[in-house]
Motif scaffolding. Sequence first.
Motif, short mmCIF file in Angstrom:
data_model
loop_
_atom_site.label_atom_id
_atom_site.label_comp_id
_atom_site.label_asym_id
_atom_site.label_seq_id
_atom_site.Cartn_x
_atom_site.Cartn_y
_atom_site.Cartn_z
N TYR A 183 0.84 -1.20 0.00
CA TYR A 183 0.00 0.00 0.00
C TYR A 183 0.87 1.24 0.00
O TYR A 183 1.80 1.37 0.80
N LEU A 185 0.98 5.55 -2.03
CA LEU A 185 0.33 6.52 -2.92
C LEU A 185 0.34 6.06 -4.37
O LEU A 185 -0.46 6.56 -5.17
N ARG A 188 -2.81 1.71 -4.61
CA ARG A 188 -3.97 1.90 -3.75
C ARG A 188 -5.07 0.85 -3.98
O ARG A 188 -6.19 1.02 -3.50
N GLU A 191 -7.76 -0.54 -1.38
CA GLU A 191 -8.87 0.24 -0.85
C GLU A 191 -10.22 -0.28 -1.34
O GLU A 191 -11.24 -0.09 -0.67
N VAL A 281 0.15 7.35 4.37
CA VAL A 281 -0.23 5.95 4.56
C VAL A 281 -0.70 5.71 6.00
O VAL A 281 -1.72 5.07 6.24
N ARG A 284 -4.30 6.61 6.80
CA ARG A 284 -5.40 6.03 6.03
C ARG A 284 -6.26 5.11 6.89
O ARG A 284 -5.76 4.37 7.75
N ASP A 320 -4.44 12.62 -2.38
CA ASP A 320 -5.50 11.68 -2.75
C ASP A 320 -5.86 11.84 -4.22
O ASP A 320 -6.00 10.86 -4.96
N SER A 323 -3.07 10.79 -6.84
CA SER A 323 -2.66 9.38 -6.80
C SER A 323 -3.75 8.41 -7.18
O SER A 323 -3.48 7.24 -7.50
N TRP A 324 -5.02 8.83 -7.16
CA TRP A 324 -6.10 7.89 -7.42
C TRP A 324 -6.42 7.84 -8.90
O TRP A 324 -6.72 8.84 -9.53
#
Length: 338
Positions: A183, A185, A188, A191, A281, A284, A320, A323-324
């Motif tokens: 896990y 950035l 992910r 999640e 991290v 989270r 967030d 990185s997503w």
Amino acid sequence: MTTYTTMGRSGLKVSRACLGTMNFGDTGVASCDEREAARIVDAFVDAGGTFIDTAGNYSGGQSEEIVGRAVKGRRDSVVIATKAFFPQGPGPNDRGLSRVHLTRALEAALRRLGTDYVDLYQCHAWDADTPIEETMATLDGFVRSGKVRYIGCSNFTAAQIVEAQWAAQRVGGTPLVSLQPQYSLIRRVIEAEILPACERHGLGALVWSPLGGGVLTGRYAGGTAPDRDSRIGRLLAFPGAAGRAWADDLLNPRTLAVAAEVGKVADELGATSAAVALAWVRARAGVTSVIIGPRTVAHLEGSMAGFALDLPEEAAARLDEVSWTGDLTPVTGMLAAG
């Protein structure tokens, strides 16, 4: 320094920082000799760290031996986690999660660690060749014997977590209390399904590679060629095409863009990129403990700063967003063996 929390649905208290020891030893990609490793362990414990993770296949067993000698005289003040699955010999029963191999691997781990119990014993990977009921019954036997206090797993999918917990119920055994997933950035995927499965089934998440193989430290910015001694440099030294594929998977425009944003946040906060990535991290939801893998005391000190840094809400939101990607592709290859 680090704070403490319970591991999953158990009473086991662990530090939020976990000292990963894959680098301890002088074989394979490991590059931390025993003298420096002992200094790292001392500094970690002096800073309040209590949680140390190793595995029987790290440096051919050297990591467990080094850890055992480093904590001698203070064994009961630390939580030692180790893992079994990967080959520890040439025979067909020298790997996997069968009763035969797990029993041999545990006895070898106890001998190398110089202890009569392991706090957290983990399945390093899923074994499609062994009925999960056999694995869970074997692990329950270890707990009942006193040689293992708690059990966990590493790199399991959400479905495999559920299968293992149901199997524990069917055999009247001990449930898993932890999962060790990758896990960061730039990774992910957990999640979507894995972290929710952990929460539902009582597993704490002990996450590895929070710095994305070193990419999130910013050391590869601007197209700089990886140092031979860096994680990427050591991957490139692997024979064949595998090392290049793993390196390319870590170093690409998307991951470098994420690393650049981490660097910007770090500059604004007067912190290091590593501290920012670790702080993200650590904060989270669902993350119990974060594994750091220093090769020097200086690396350790730099990583520990991430456990004292609280990211402002705006900074966390920026990270967030950058990185997503919505990519839910499972991680494969060597990096899934952390």
